[in-house]
Scaffold this motif. Structure first.
Motif, PDB file in Angstrom:
ATOM      1  N   TRP A  10      80.216  58.107  48.880  1.00 42.36           N
ATOM      2  CA  TRP A  10      79.622  57.999  50.213  1.00 42.36           C
ATOM      3  C   TRP A  10      78.635  59.124  50.516  1.00 42.36           C
ATOM      4  O   TRP A  10      77.902  59.056  51.508  1.00 42.36           O
ATOM      5  N   LYS A  11      78.683  60.183  49.720  1.00 40.85           N
ATOM      6  CA  LYS A  11      77.840  61.357  50.005  1.00 40.85           C
ATOM      7  C   LYS A  11      78.116  61.818  51.442  1.00 40.85           C
ATOM      8  O   LYS A  11      79.245  61.702  51.909  1.00 40.85           O
ATOM      9  N   MET A  12      77.110  62.305  52.179  1.00 46.96           N
ATOM     10  CA  MET A  12      77.368  62.841  53.530  1.00 46.96           C
ATOM     11  C   MET A  12      77.128  61.741  54.573  1.00 46.96           C
ATOM     12  O   MET A  12      76.171  61.801  55.349  1.00 46.96           O
ATOM     13  N   SER A  95      74.321  65.315  40.565  1.00 49.90           N
ATOM     14  CA  SER A  95      72.979  65.926  40.451  1.00 49.90           C
ATOM     15  C   SER A  95      72.532  66.552  41.766  1.00 49.90           C
ATOM     16  O   SER A  95      71.776  67.534  41.769  1.00 49.90           O
ATOM     17  N   GLU A  96      73.007  65.990  42.894  1.00 49.18           N
ATOM     18  CA  GLU A  96      72.638  66.595  44.181  1.00 49.18           C
ATOM     19  C   GLU A  96      73.279  67.962  44.319  1.00 49.18           C
ATOM     20  O   GLU A  96      72.687  68.880  44.907  1.00 49.18           O
ATOM     21  N   ARG A  97      74.459  68.145  43.789  1.00 49.85           N
ATOM     22  CA  ARG A  97      75.104  69.465  43.834  1.00 49.85           C
ATOM     23  C   ARG A  97      74.441  70.412  42.838  1.00 49.85           C
ATOM     24  O   ARG A  97      74.282  71.609  43.091  1.00 49.85           O
ATOM     25  N   TYR A 165      77.068  58.601  33.976  1.00 40.96           N
ATOM     26  CA  TYR A 165      75.674  58.839  33.605  1.00 40.96           C
ATOM     27  C   TYR A 165      74.786  58.357  34.749  1.00 40.96           C
ATOM     28  O   TYR A 165      74.715  57.151  35.033  1.00 40.96           O
ATOM     29  N   GLU A 166      74.141  59.312  35.400  1.00 40.51           N
ATOM     30  CA  GLU A 166      73.274  58.970  36.530  1.00 40.51           C
ATOM     31  C   GLU A 166      71.879  59.583  36.315  1.00 40.51           C
ATOM     32  O   GLU A 166      71.681  60.770  36.578  1.00 40.51           O
ATOM     33  N   PRO A 167      70.939  58.779  35.817  1.00 38.72           N
ATOM     34  CA  PRO A 167      69.581  59.313  35.686  1.00 38.72           C
ATOM     35  C   PRO A 167      69.062  59.674  37.083  1.00 38.72           C
ATOM     36  O   PRO A 167      69.111  58.835  37.994  1.00 38.72           O
ATOM     37  N   ALA A 170      66.785  57.511  39.162  1.00 45.88           N
ATOM     38  CA  ALA A 170      67.272  56.189  39.619  1.00 45.88           C
ATOM     39  C   ALA A 170      68.185  56.302  40.831  1.00 45.88           C
ATOM     40  O   ALA A 170      68.632  55.293  41.356  1.00 45.88           O
ATOM     41  N   ILE A 171      68.448  57.519  41.280  1.00 49.73           N
ATOM     42  CA  ILE A 171      69.389  57.702  42.396  1.00 49.73           C
ATOM     43  C   ILE A 171      68.679  57.535  43.730  1.00 49.73           C
ATOM     44  O   ILE A 171      67.741  58.275  44.042  1.00 49.73           O
ATOM     45  N   GLY A 172      69.116  56.559  44.490  1.00 52.49           N
ATOM     46  CA  GLY A 172      68.589  56.349  45.843  1.00 52.49           C
ATOM     47  C   GLY A 172      67.142  55.906  45.883  1.00 52.49           C
ATOM     48  O   GLY A 172      66.517  55.907  46.934  1.00 52.49           O
ATOM     49  N   THR A 173      66.602  55.517  44.739  1.00 51.68           N
ATOM     50  CA  THR A 173      65.180  55.186  44.681  1.00 51.68           C
ATOM     51  C   THR A 173      64.948  53.681  44.594  1.00 51.68           C
ATOM     52  O   THR A 173      63.812  53.215  44.723  1.00 51.68           O
ATOM     53  N   GLY A 210      75.325  55.181  37.012  1.00 55.21           N
ATOM     54  CA  GLY A 210      75.042  55.302  38.441  1.00 55.21           C
ATOM     55  C   GLY A 210      73.555  55.430  38.680  1.00 55.21           C
ATOM     56  O   GLY A 210      72.827  56.022  37.875  1.00 55.21           O
ATOM     57  N   GLY A 211      73.096  54.887  39.792  1.00 55.60           N
ATOM     58  CA  GLY A 211      71.668  54.949  40.144  1.00 55.60           C
ATOM     59  C   GLY A 211      71.207  53.578  40.600  1.00 55.60           C
ATOM     60  O   GLY A 211      70.943  52.705  39.765  1.00 55.60           O
ATOM     61  N   SER A 212      71.181  53.365  41.926  1.00 56.54           N
ATOM     62  CA  SER A 212      70.732  52.099  42.512  1.00 56.54           C
ATOM     63  C   SER A 212      71.537  50.898  42.012  1.00 56.54           C
ATOM     64  O   SER A 212      70.986  49.805  41.855  1.00 56.54           O
ATOM     65  N   VAL A 213      72.842  51.103  41.775  1.00 57.67           N
ATOM     66  CA  VAL A 213      73.701  49.971  41.433  1.00 57.67           C
ATOM     67  C   VAL A 213      73.975  49.180  42.713  1.00 57.67           C
ATOM     68  O   VAL A 213      74.214  49.760  43.769  1.00 57.67           O
ATOM     69  N   LYS A 214      73.925  47.863  42.601  1.00 56.33           N
ATOM     70  CA  LYS A 214      74.192  46.997  43.753  1.00 56.33           C
ATOM     71  C   LYS A 214      74.806  45.685  43.262  1.00 56.33           C
ATOM     72  O   LYS A 214      74.797  45.432  42.048  1.00 56.33           O
ATOM     73  N   ALA A 230      80.846  51.913  37.395  1.00 54.66           N
ATOM     74  CA  ALA A 230      79.669  52.399  38.106  1.00 54.66           C
ATOM     75  C   ALA A 230      80.058  53.434  39.149  1.00 54.66           C
ATOM     76  O   ALA A 230      81.149  53.372  39.728  1.00 54.66           O
ATOM     77  N   LEU A 231      79.158  54.372  39.358  1.00 52.59           N
ATOM     78  CA  LEU A 231      79.275  55.321  40.461  1.00 52.59           C
ATOM     79  C   LEU A 231      78.141  54.943  41.417  1.00 52.59           C
ATOM     80  O   LEU A 231      76.969  55.001  41.057  1.00 52.59           O
ATOM     81  N   VAL A 232      78.540  54.507  42.596  1.00 54.59           N
ATOM     82  CA  VAL A 232      77.590  53.831  43.489  1.00 54.59           C
ATOM     83  C   VAL A 232      77.422  54.601  44.787  1.00 54.59           C
ATOM     84  O   VAL A 232      78.423  54.951  45.433  1.00 54.59           O
ATOM     85  N   GLY A 233      76.182  54.846  45.185  1.00 50.56           N
ATOM     86  CA  GLY A 233      75.918  55.518  46.449  1.00 50.56           C
ATOM     87  C   GLY A 233      75.704  54.507  47.560  1.00 50.56           C
ATOM     88  O   GLY A 233      76.654  53.965  48.127  1.00 50.56           O
ATOM     89  N   GLY A 234      74.444  54.217  47.854  1.00 54.80           N
ATOM     90  CA  GLY A 234      74.069  53.374  48.993  1.00 54.80           C
ATOM     91  C   GLY A 234      74.852  52.070  49.115  1.00 54.80           C
ATOM     92  O   GLY A 234      75.331  51.717  50.198  1.00 54.80           O
ATOM     93  N   ALA A 235      75.022  51.362  48.005  1.00 53.52           N
ATOM     94  CA  ALA A 235      75.669  50.042  48.066  1.00 53.52           C
ATOM     95  C   ALA A 235      77.193  50.139  48.199  1.00 53.52           C
ATOM     96  O   ALA A 235      77.869  49.112  48.248  1.00 53.52           O
TER      97      ALA A 235
END
Ligand code: 13P
Length: 251
Positions: A10-12, A95-97, A165-167, A170-173, A210-214, A230-235
């Motif tokens: 979920w990030k922040m 990668s954000e950390r 593995y999160e290029p 590809a994260i949030g893009t 991970g990276g824009s997985v939906k 998968a490690l998923v952010g936005g979705a």
């Protein structure tokens, strides 16, 4: 059937009420079986979410932690605190950390070791920048990050580590690595793990992409030989979309 791990980072994001509503919507629908569903939530929500997740097929992870058990580290949270409240997993070296909070391969290794010392399962993140990819350095960068993160772990601990593995590009893009490209790096990552342990050990490691997985691309990614989740952010922020991602693991 192979084990699949779908983790929502979920990030922040989310208030406590939003986080609770999410769990209420997802828990009855989490399929279990071969697919593990993990919610990686902000620290302040962890006690409430662990409580809600009890007896369900959803696990709760922290997004970071310190490697020391306690001490003068203002603003930090220790592995002891996480296990004390029933957290089972922790994301390490996102990668954000690495970019915004000065995480290094060395601190990632210390945190990975600390996770195991306290019975937490680490989700260790690795990945290259666009610049590194364009310079054909992807495998040097990722291989190096993996070797350094896993240094000093027992074979048993390596088998339990989840590698994500999160290029970075590809994260949030919205740009996903093609399934084939993602799989190639995941397969090579497994080879690196085999070199430092054995093929038998490496074959047991869960490697996520991970990276824009939906929901629209998860099936294709999971159909690859070396992508185990998968490690998923936005979705992962909407219950419906997260449930669809988890269900894809059971197919
Ligand atoms: O960083 C990520 C998960 O840790 C990926 O984020 P997105 O799925 O939003 O691209």
């Amino acid at each position: 059937m192979r084990k699949v791990v779908i983790a929502g980072n979920w990030k922040m994001n989310k208030t406590l009420a939003e986080a609770s509503d999410f769990m209420d919507a997802v828990i009855p629908k989490a399929p279990g079986g071969n697919t593990e569903a993990i919610v990686c939530a902000p620290f302040v929500h962890l006690p409430a979410l662990v409580e809600k997740a009890k007896g369900s097929n959803v696990k709760v992870a922290a997004q970071n932690m310190h490697f020391e058990e306690s001490g003068a580290y203002t603003g930090e949270v220790s592995p002891v605190m996480l296990t004390d409240i029933g957290v089972t997993h922790v994301v390490i070296g996102h990668s954000e950390r690495r970019e915004y909070f000065a995480e290094t391969d060395e601190s990632v290794n210390q945190k990975t070791k600390a996770a195991f010392a306290h019975g937490l399962t680490p989700i260790v993140c690795v990945g290259e920048t666009l610049e590194q990819r364009e310079a054909n350095e992807t495998m040097d960068v990722v291989g190096n990050q993996v070797k350094k993160a896993l240094a000093g772990l027992s074979d048993e601990q390596v088998t339990q580590t989840i590698v994500a593995y999160e290029p970075i590009w590809a994260i949030g893009t919205g740009k996903t690595a093609s399934s084939e490209d993602a799989n190639e790096v995941c397969a090579k990552t497994r080879k690196v793990i085999a070199e430092i342990t054995s093929q038998g050990i490496a074959d047991q490691v869960v490697i996520q992409y991970g990276g824009s997985v939906k929901p629209a691309n998860i099936d294709e990614l999971l159909a690859q030989s070396d992508i185990d989740g998968a490690l998923v952010g936005g979705a992962s922020l909407e219950p419906e979309s997260f449930v669809q991602l988890v269900e894809a693991g059971t197919k």
